[in-house]
Scaffold this active site. Sequence first.
Site, PDB file in Angstrom:
ATOM      1  N   LYS A 113     -15.904  26.311  -7.640  1.00 50.67           N
ATOM      2  CA  LYS A 113     -17.018  27.201  -8.009  1.00 50.67           C
ATOM      3  C   LYS A 113     -18.056  26.453  -8.837  1.00 50.67           C
ATOM      4  CE  LYS A 113     -14.939  31.486  -6.937  1.00 50.67           C
ATOM      5  NZ  LYS A 113     -13.581  31.995  -7.028  1.00 50.67           N
ATOM      6  N   LYS A 193     -14.319  29.574   8.233  1.00 50.73           N
ATOM      7  CA  LYS A 193     -13.282  30.512   7.816  1.00 50.73           C
ATOM      8  C   LYS A 193     -13.921  31.874   7.550  1.00 50.73           C
ATOM      9  CE  LYS A 193     -10.261  31.503   3.953  1.00 50.73           C
ATOM     10  NZ  LYS A 193     -10.341  31.881   2.624  1.00 50.73           N
ATOM     11  N   LYS A 196     -15.721  36.846   2.844  1.00 54.02           N
ATOM     12  CA  LYS A 196     -16.864  37.680   2.458  1.00 54.02           C
ATOM     13  C   LYS A 196     -17.949  36.834   1.799  1.00 54.02           C
ATOM     14  CE  LYS A 196     -14.124  39.611  -1.305  1.00 54.02           C
ATOM     15  NZ  LYS A 196     -12.852  39.109  -0.784  1.00 54.02           N
TER      16      LYS A 196
HETATM   17  P1  ADP Z   1     -12.441  36.195   0.980  1.00 52.69           P
HETATM   18  O1  ADP Z   1     -12.420  34.739   1.394  1.00 52.69           O
HETATM   19  O2  ADP Z   1     -13.076  37.069   2.006  1.00 52.69           O
HETATM   20  O3  ADP Z   1     -13.025  36.376  -0.408  1.00 52.69           O
HETATM   21  P2  ADP Z   1      -9.924  36.527  -0.333  1.00 52.69           P
HETATM   22  O4  ADP Z   1     -10.008  35.152  -0.908  1.00 52.69           O
HETATM   23  O5  ADP Z   1     -10.096  37.692  -1.248  1.00 52.69           O
HETATM   24  O6  ADP Z   1     -10.936  36.654   0.905  1.00 52.69           O
HETATM   25  O7  ADP Z   1      -8.541  36.625   0.438  1.00 52.69           O
HETATM   26  C1  ADP Z   1      -7.545  37.616   0.239  1.00 52.69           C
HETATM   27  C2  ADP Z   1      -6.344  37.231   1.066  1.00 52.69           C
HETATM   28  O8  ADP Z   1      -6.675  37.150   2.468  1.00 52.69           O
HETATM   29  C3  ADP Z   1      -5.778  35.859   0.696  1.00 52.69           C
HETATM   30  O9  ADP Z   1      -4.372  35.954   0.686  1.00 52.69           O
HETATM   31  C4  ADP Z   1      -6.241  34.923   1.785  1.00 52.69           C
HETATM   32  O10 ADP Z   1      -5.326  33.898   2.017  1.00 52.69           O
HETATM   33  C5  ADP Z   1      -6.363  35.861   3.007  1.00 52.69           C
HETATM   34  N1  ADP Z   1      -7.500  35.430   3.856  1.00 52.69           N
HETATM   35  C6  ADP Z   1      -8.807  35.547   3.558  1.00 52.69           C
HETATM   36  N2  ADP Z   1      -9.605  35.064   4.544  1.00 52.69           N
HETATM   37  C7  ADP Z   1      -8.760  34.608   5.503  1.00 52.69           C
HETATM   38  C8  ADP Z   1      -8.981  33.986   6.791  1.00 52.69           C
HETATM   39  N3  ADP Z   1     -10.195  33.762   7.265  1.00 52.69           N
HETATM   40  N4  ADP Z   1      -7.887  33.647   7.498  1.00 52.69           N
HETATM   41  C9  ADP Z   1      -6.640  33.892   7.031  1.00 52.69           C
HETATM   42  N5  ADP Z   1      -6.376  34.468   5.841  1.00 52.69           N
HETATM   43  C10 ADP Z   1      -7.411  34.835   5.066  1.00 52.69           C
END
Ligand code: ADP
Length: 327
Positions: A113, A193, A196
């Site tokens: 970050k 990937k 959000k």
């Molecule tokens: P974001 O990247 O949208 O902010 P988070 O970091 O809050 O999502 O992820 C919450 C959970 O979902 C975590 O356990 C993460 O490993 C899983 N996750 C998020 N995006 C993916 C993805 N593109 N593929 C597989 N797992 C994901």
Amino acid sequence: MSKKTILSGIQPSGKLHIGNYFGAMRQHIEMQDKGDAFYFIANFHSLTSLNDGKQLYQNTIDVTLDYLALGLDPEKATFFAQSDVPQVTELAWILGTLCPVSLMEKGVSYKDKIAAGLNPNIGLFTYPILQAADILIYHSDVVPVGEDQKQNIEIARDLAGKLNRAYDSELLKIPEDHILKSVAVVPGTDGRKMSKSYKNTIPLFAEGKQLKKVVMSIETDSKGLEEPKDPDTDNVFALIKLFGDKAKQDEIAEKYRAGGFGYGHAKLELLEMIESYFGNAHEKRKELEKDLDYVKDVLREGGNKARERAESVMEPIREACGIIRSF
Ligand code: ADP
Ligand code: TRP
């Protein structure tokens, strides 16, 4: 032998997407049958990046609706909000007093970050300490999370050991991680990937025109309708693989290779698959939305159960640390 305690958390920082589902939620729901599961909404963690009270409140209700609609059974798993367990922030403070600053400075997510130019707040810096408290306060045995959380679980193990050694007593249990590897990283509409923070998500509960618009926006190469295509390098096919059984996947892969099958066709197949896969969950969510009192009851009851467990772990810690409580 008593059942293992399984614990995991999810941040309510935006609409959940199919990456979250295949990467985490689906396994959480499956694991509710495999032990004593505790799943919580990490709303204090979300404050490190979201300062809109109405939004955070709404996201918390939305995540609860999403999990219930997708099959989380509150009779099996304890589902609650982090903020309903004040012992978590209390333990986080105590763990913080034993945590070297250098351990937080090594945090990958924190370093990322900063590298991305974000001006970090203290909450973001100490995020892993709060996460450690989340895990340790229930004497969790297993923590199912994505690969990206591995370091945070390691920090939790480390801090548990430090507290136990400092007070020469087994006050905390050392948890294991359980890295969810059953699914590859789910790609987003731009091929990166799905996340959000990249604004490339397919929301779990999008429907109709909104869903169609997102699916149709998935980026592909510019091969024409008639040309043969390689399913293994295409984003649409990578998503199709999540939904279809093997026979269906093979059938579509064959159409890709044969030519005469455009990306628009593939997207319509994907759209149909998403709609049928999540159709029941969408209906169930609409029903649940009409009964928000029930949804809040789930959180209240989950919170009561979690708090009771947390207090039984916290009490001996206060005593060992010499922390007075006069109420
Ligand atoms: P974001 O990247 O949208 O902010 P988070 O970091 O809050 O999502 O992820 C919450 C959970 O979902 C975590 O356990 C993460 O490993 C899983 N996750 C998020 N995006 C993916 C993805 N593109 N593929 C597989 N797992 C994901
Ligand atoms: N950091 C996790 C994520 O972003 C969410 C989380 C907070 C968590 N506390 C936790 C996950 C405790 C597992 C255990 O996905």
